[in-house]
Design an enzyme around this catalytic site. Structure first.
Site, PDB file in Angstrom:
ATOM      1  N   LYS A   1       5.017  -0.342   7.158  1.00 50.14           N
ATOM      2  CA  LYS A   1       4.884  -1.073   5.902  1.00 50.14           C
ATOM      3  C   LYS A   1       6.136  -1.902   5.635  1.00 50.14           C
ATOM      4  CE  LYS A   1       3.293  -0.125   1.149  1.00 50.14           C
ATOM      5  NZ  LYS A   1       2.868   0.980   0.256  1.00 50.14           N
TER       6      LYS A   1
ATOM      7  N   CYS B   1      -1.347  -1.639   2.269  1.00 52.36           N
ATOM      8  CA  CYS B   1      -1.395  -1.628   0.799  1.00 52.36           C
ATOM      9  C   CYS B   1      -0.594  -2.778   0.193  1.00 52.36           C
ATOM     10  CB  CYS B   1      -0.929  -0.271   0.271  1.00 52.36           C
ATOM     11  SG  CYS B   1      -1.463   0.054  -1.438  1.00 52.36           S
TER      12      CYS B   1
ATOM     13  N   GLU C   1      -3.986   4.994   3.449  1.00 60.06           N
ATOM     14  CA  GLU C   1      -2.527   5.023   3.587  1.00 60.06           C
ATOM     15  C   GLU C   1      -2.003   6.467   3.530  1.00 60.06           C
ATOM     16  OE1 GLU C   1       1.325   2.956   1.314  1.00 60.06           O
ATOM     17  OE2 GLU C   1      -0.668   2.910   0.404  1.00 60.06           O
TER      18      GLU C   1
END
Length: 555
Positions: A115, A151, A46
């Site tokens: 994200k 994540c 990430e």
């Protein structure tokens, strides 16, 4: 175009936050290694291009522009049949800034995903700087539909469910997940849950390295749809692993078993986290080495051992700073510790400067009794000397207070709290003792220090004392450390009421006294050096209490 098999390279590397060109070069090096091993796709962690967490750096337009330019430069490596790349980067789209992953193939940016679940708890503060992306569909990589949740996106079911419903065939998850003692088990449980819910294989690629208080422990892994473990990369170590995917007759993708390294024990993981955090803080900030006061006590001894494990003996300078209350036992123990570690060791007596301070303050202090103020002069003199050595030679001062002391304010501002970084800031005193004994019996892989008894046993078994007055003991001011740490664990880690802690067998008046000390020491902690996060509630990023605070638990 559709393929029935491909090789994925998982990169577990240590980017330097803000070093965009350096991270680009690091990505390029791993891309070349992946190509040598026949990979068709390379997965980075990430926000790899900028490092994680970038915090308010991403609010600077030139920073984001530099990251996007680096991604476009990296894309050039994917031309003419070279491996494609999945890499994390900040990305500005319109007026929205996203935590993104870019798919690079055939020399250009082919696709982007943003994200969705931006964490805003514990050490995370992503909602401050990023905007969430829309629920994603899969990316098309050479006919394979790849889901790329980022994540936190796998910590709830919504994103993975959406990806599965829109035709995703596998999950490749870039992460920057920091270490604490329970974290690996939590990650695995979450990943297994997503695999069970979707029936899809999952690859979890994690960042490595220290960034201020945080340590990223790697530990990347891969699970097949039947939850079997196909890959387990090492914790606290850099590397690249390859995974072979094949499409079965039922159209499901299978990951052939690759390397499966054993997980570290809790003690070894804690030790290596402290060492890695200190090493990266020193090296990434350009210090030539470290200097610390070696008192003959347990805290400075374990910090010296961690510093040598992190940097090597030639980059560690230990100084004994004795005063009239320093015992012969402490002088012997400090010297023995320095010799066991092989470090430079100097003795700088502090009686002349302390006497000078007392002399000039004499008229101001006239008519008062000697006490804590005079004791603190000793500590502050030591701090001044260590900072002078740091200023003269460039080495960073390592500060050596443990979490028990930092909790109750058993430390002197501008004295023993002086320093740039503290490797044991998140270790309670009882854990310091435990890890010291553990290190004497173990020689972890990857450390630069010697094996054997690096912390003399007498330092571990003797009664703790700050030696700021005659016959002083820590327990003159504090409960026994096993009692103090148990109470602090309830107050800090578990946020329990004093009634709940009392039900565990601790005296109510002792709990109230510890709670009071905990609250009134907040102003000291705000001025303390950063240190490695080990527990689930470190001081600073995790636990944000007000300095001015009249609340006391009365129940």
């Amino acid at each position: 175009m559709s393929i029935d098999s491909f090789r994925l390279a998982v990169v577990q590397a240590n980017p330097r936050l803000g070093d965009i060109q350096g991270n680009l070069a690091l990505a390029s090096q791993y891309h070349a290694k992946a190509a040598e091993q026949g990979a068709q796709l390379v997965l980075y962690s990430e926000l790899f291009i900028c490092g994680y967490p970038p915090e308010d750096l991403v609010l600077k337009p030139s920073f984001v522009e530099a990251c996007q330019s680096a991604v476009e430069e990296l894309a050039k490596l994917t031309a003419q049949g070279a491996p494609a790349i999945l890499v994390g980067t900040p990305w500005k789209q319109g007026d929205k800034l996203h935590n993104a992953v870019a798919l690079l193939d055939e020399g250009k940016v082919q696709d982007l995903r943003f994200k969705v679940d931006l964490p805003n708890y514990s050490v995370f503060d992503e909602k401050r700087v990023f905007q969430p992306g829309p629920l994603p569909g899969p990316m098309n990589f050479r006919g394979v539909r790849i889901g790329v949740p980022i994540c936190e996106d796998i910590w709830t079911d919504e994103v993975c469910e959406c990806l599965e419903e829109t035709g995703t065939q596998m999950f490749l998850v870039p992460n920057a997940s920091p270490y604490n003692r329970e974290k690996f088990d939590e990650r695995m449980q979450v990943a297994v849950q997503r695999v069970v819910e979707t029936g899809l294989p999952l690859v979890y690629g994690n960042q490595l390295g220290g960034q201020d208080e945080l340590v990223f422990d790697g530990g990347s892994f891969a699970l097949n749809a039947d939850r079997s473990l196909a890959l387990q990369m090492g914790q606290m170590e850099e590397g690249l692993a390859v995974l072979d995917f094949s499409r079965g007759a039922d159209e499901e993708w299978l990951i052939a078993k690759s390397e499966v390294k054993p997980l570290l024990s809790t003690d070894e993981a804690d030790w290596k986290a402290c060492v890695l955090g200190l090493r990266d803080y020193v090296n990434k900030n350009g210090f030539p080495g470290v200097v610390l006061g070696l008192s003959g006590g347990i805290d400075s001894a374990i910090c010296a051992a961690m510093a040598v494990d992190a940097l090597g003996a030639d980059r560690v300078h230990c100084i004994m700073l004795p005063y009239k209350y320093t015992s012969e036992e402490s002088l012997v123990d400090a010297k023995a510790c320095a010799e066991a570690l092989g470090v430079r060791y100097d003795i700088v007596p502090i009686e002349p400067p302390v006497s000078g301070f007392l002399e000039v303050l004499g008229p101001v202090f006239a008519g008062t009794e000697s006490g804590v103020t005079e004791e603190n002069l000793q500590s502050r003199t030591r701090g001044t000397i260590l900072m002078a050595v740091s200023n003269k030679f460039g080495a960073m001062v390592v500060t050596t207070g443990n979490k028990s002391e930092m909790s109750v304010g058993y430390a002197t501002l501008y004295g023993d709290m002086n320093g740039g970084f503290n490797p044991i800031k998140d270790l309670y005193k009882t854990q310091v003792y435990h890890l010291s004994a553990w290190r004497n019996e173990n020689h972890p892989s990857g450390v630069m220090g010697p094996s054997g008894e690096v912390i003399p046993n007498n330092i571990i078994v003797k009664e703790p004392t700050a030696e700021l007055r005659e016959n002083q003991r820590d327990q003159d001011s504090l409960p026994e450390y096993h009692v103090l740490d148990s109470i602090l664990n309830g107050l800090v880690e578990e946020e329990l009421s004093i009634k709940d802690i009392a039900n565990r067998g601790h005296p109510l008046d002792t709990i109230k006294r510890v709670e009071h000390l905990l609250y009134i020491a907040e102003y000291k902690r705000r001025q303390a050096a950063p240190g490695v996060k080990i527990t689930q509630k470190n001081f600073g990023r995790d636990r944000r209490y007000p300095i001015t605070n009249r609340f006391r638990d009365t129940k």
